[in-house]
Design a protein around this motif. Structure first.
Motif, PDB file in Angstrom:
ATOM      1  N   PHE A 151       0.847  -1.188   0.000  1.00 43.55           N
ATOM      2  CA  PHE A 151       0.000   0.000   0.000  1.00 43.55           C
ATOM      3  C   PHE A 151       0.888   1.244   0.000  1.00 43.55           C
ATOM      4  O   PHE A 151       2.003   1.207   0.493  1.00 43.55           O
ATOM      5  N   VAL A 152       0.373   2.342  -0.514  1.00 43.12           N
ATOM      6  CA  VAL A 152       1.038   3.636  -0.370  1.00 43.12           C
ATOM      7  C   VAL A 152       0.120   4.523   0.456  1.00 43.12           C
ATOM      8  O   VAL A 152      -1.066   4.671   0.131  1.00 43.12           O
ATOM      9  N   TYR A 153       0.671   5.089   1.527  1.00 37.77           N
ATOM     10  CA  TYR A 153      -0.077   5.980   2.408  1.00 37.77           C
ATOM     11  C   TYR A 153       0.115   7.409   1.929  1.00 37.77           C
ATOM     12  O   TYR A 153       1.244   7.859   1.732  1.00 37.77           O
ATOM     13  N   ASP A 154      -0.991   8.119   1.733  1.00 45.35           N
ATOM     14  CA  ASP A 154      -0.931   9.513   1.311  1.00 45.35           C
ATOM     15  C   ASP A 154      -0.900  10.399   2.550  1.00 45.35           C
ATOM     16  O   ASP A 154      -1.885  10.473   3.289  1.00 45.35           O
ATOM     17  N   VAL A 155       0.228  11.061   2.782  1.00 41.42           N
ATOM     18  CA  VAL A 155       0.382  11.874   3.995  1.00 41.42           C
ATOM     19  C   VAL A 155      -0.473  13.134   3.972  1.00 41.42           C
ATOM     20  O   VAL A 155      -0.626  13.790   4.999  1.00 41.42           O
ATOM     21  N   ASP A 156      -1.060  13.471   2.834  1.00 42.53           N
ATOM     22  CA  ASP A 156      -1.904  14.655   2.738  1.00 42.53           C
ATOM     23  C   ASP A 156      -3.389  14.357   2.890  1.00 42.53           C
ATOM     24  O   ASP A 156      -4.162  15.237   3.258  1.00 42.53           O
ATOM     25  N   THR A 157      -3.792  13.105   2.621  1.00 45.33           N
ATOM     26  CA  THR A 157      -5.216  12.757   2.744  1.00 45.33           C
ATOM     27  C   THR A 157      -5.473  11.726   3.842  1.00 45.33           C
ATOM     28  O   THR A 157      -6.613  11.558   4.266  1.00 45.33           O
ATOM     29  N   GLY A 158      -4.443  10.985   4.248  1.00 44.35           N
ATOM     30  CA  GLY A 158      -4.607   9.928   5.224  1.00 44.35           C
ATOM     31  C   GLY A 158      -5.101   8.618   4.635  1.00 44.35           C
ATOM     32  O   GLY A 158      -5.342   7.662   5.357  1.00 44.35           O
ATOM     33  N   LEU A 159      -5.228   8.561   3.307  1.00 41.09           N
ATOM     34  CA  LEU A 159      -5.757   7.362   2.651  1.00 41.09           C
ATOM     35  C   LEU A 159      -4.645   6.397   2.237  1.00 41.09           C
ATOM     36  O   LEU A 159      -3.551   6.807   1.863  1.00 41.09           O
ATOM     37  N   LEU A 160      -4.989   5.115   2.270  1.00 43.09           N
ATOM     38  CA  LEU A 160      -4.120   4.064   1.758  1.00 43.09           C
ATOM     39  C   LEU A 160      -4.574   3.684   0.365  1.00 43.09           C
ATOM     40  O   LEU A 160      -5.778   3.574   0.107  1.00 43.09           O
ATOM     41  N   ASP A 161      -3.620   3.458  -0.522  1.00 46.15           N
ATOM     42  CA  ASP A 161      -3.905   3.013  -1.882  1.00 46.15           C
ATOM     43  C   ASP A 161      -3.232   1.650  -2.048  1.00 46.15           C
ATOM     44  O   ASP A 161      -1.999   1.560  -2.018  1.00 46.15           O
ATOM     45  N   GLN A 162      -4.037   0.588  -2.173  1.00 45.54           N
ATOM     46  CA  GLN A 162      -3.455  -0.740  -2.331  1.00 45.54           C
ATOM     47  C   GLN A 162      -2.918  -0.901  -3.749  1.00 45.54           C
ATOM     48  O   GLN A 162      -3.639  -0.743  -4.731  1.00 45.54           O
ATOM     49  N   LYS A 163      -1.632  -1.233  -3.831  1.00 43.06           N
ATOM     50  CA  LYS A 163      -0.959  -1.419  -5.115  1.00 43.06           C
ATOM     51  C   LYS A 163      -0.771  -2.895  -5.435  1.00 43.06           C
ATOM     52  O   LYS A 163      -0.797  -3.284  -6.591  1.00 43.06           O
ATOM     53  N   PHE A 164      -0.529  -3.712  -4.401  1.00 40.79           N
ATOM     54  CA  PHE A 164      -0.248  -5.134  -4.610  1.00 40.79           C
ATOM     55  C   PHE A 164      -0.928  -5.953  -3.524  1.00 40.79           C
ATOM     56  O   PHE A 164      -1.093  -5.550  -2.415  1.00 40.79           O
TER      57      PHE A 164
END
Length: 164
Positions: A151-164
């Motif tokens: 996952f990549v955590y967006d430090v500006d929105t607090g959201l996780l984006d699952q990549k794998f």
């Protein structure tokens, strides 16, 4: 001696209401997290977890290092881990700067040559994340039953984006 008095005072306040003594050390939610040491990341809160729910391993860039793998193997076999999240983040210095730039910054800050120090920068964060996920998934001492996600955590929105 360095002055830690403010932190020790805060610890005494914390300890006054401390009721977690005797905790078993097992990851009660079955979660292990490998993430960056960045202070903008609160690993438990970002996943809605509480104290005792997860094992957390932090390092610059949130990479799966030899030490991280050691922690994950132990977590999977001794500490109830059945889900592993690898979580680098946006705007990470390890992905933003080159080795030379980091060495120059440290050299300038310290006033001595830091050209010998390795910082293990991450030129392609998503490619590094994919490599780390595959490393964990294929490790001979991490059971196939353990779910591994990148996952990549967006430090500006607090959201996780699952990549794998």
């Amino acid at each position: 001696m360095n002055d830690f008095s403010d932190l020790l005072a805060a610890n005494r306040t914390f300890a006054q209401d401390f009721d977690l003594g005797g905790f078993d050390g097992v990851a009660h939610a079955g979660v292990a997290i490998v993430t960056c040491m960045d202070s903008r990341i609160n690993p438990l809160k970002m996943l809605g977890l509480e104290y005792g729910d997860a094992k957390i391993f932090r390092n610059p860039g949130g990479r799966v290092t030899t030490a991280a793998l050691e922690a994950l193997v132990l977590g999977a076999h001794l500490l109830g881990v059945n889900r592993i999240l690898i979580v680098p983040h946006t705007r990470c210095a390890m992905a933003r700067f080159s080795e030379a730039e980091l060495r120059d910054k440290v050299s300038e800050s310290m006033g001595v040559d830091a050209s010998w120090q390795q910082f293990h920068v991450i030129p392609d964060q998503v490619a590094a994340l994919e490599e780390d996920v595959q490393t964990v998934r294929s490790h001979p001492l991490i059971p196939a039953s353990v779910a591994v996600g990148g996952f990549v955590y967006d430090v500006d929105t607090g959201l996780l984006d699952q990549k794998f």
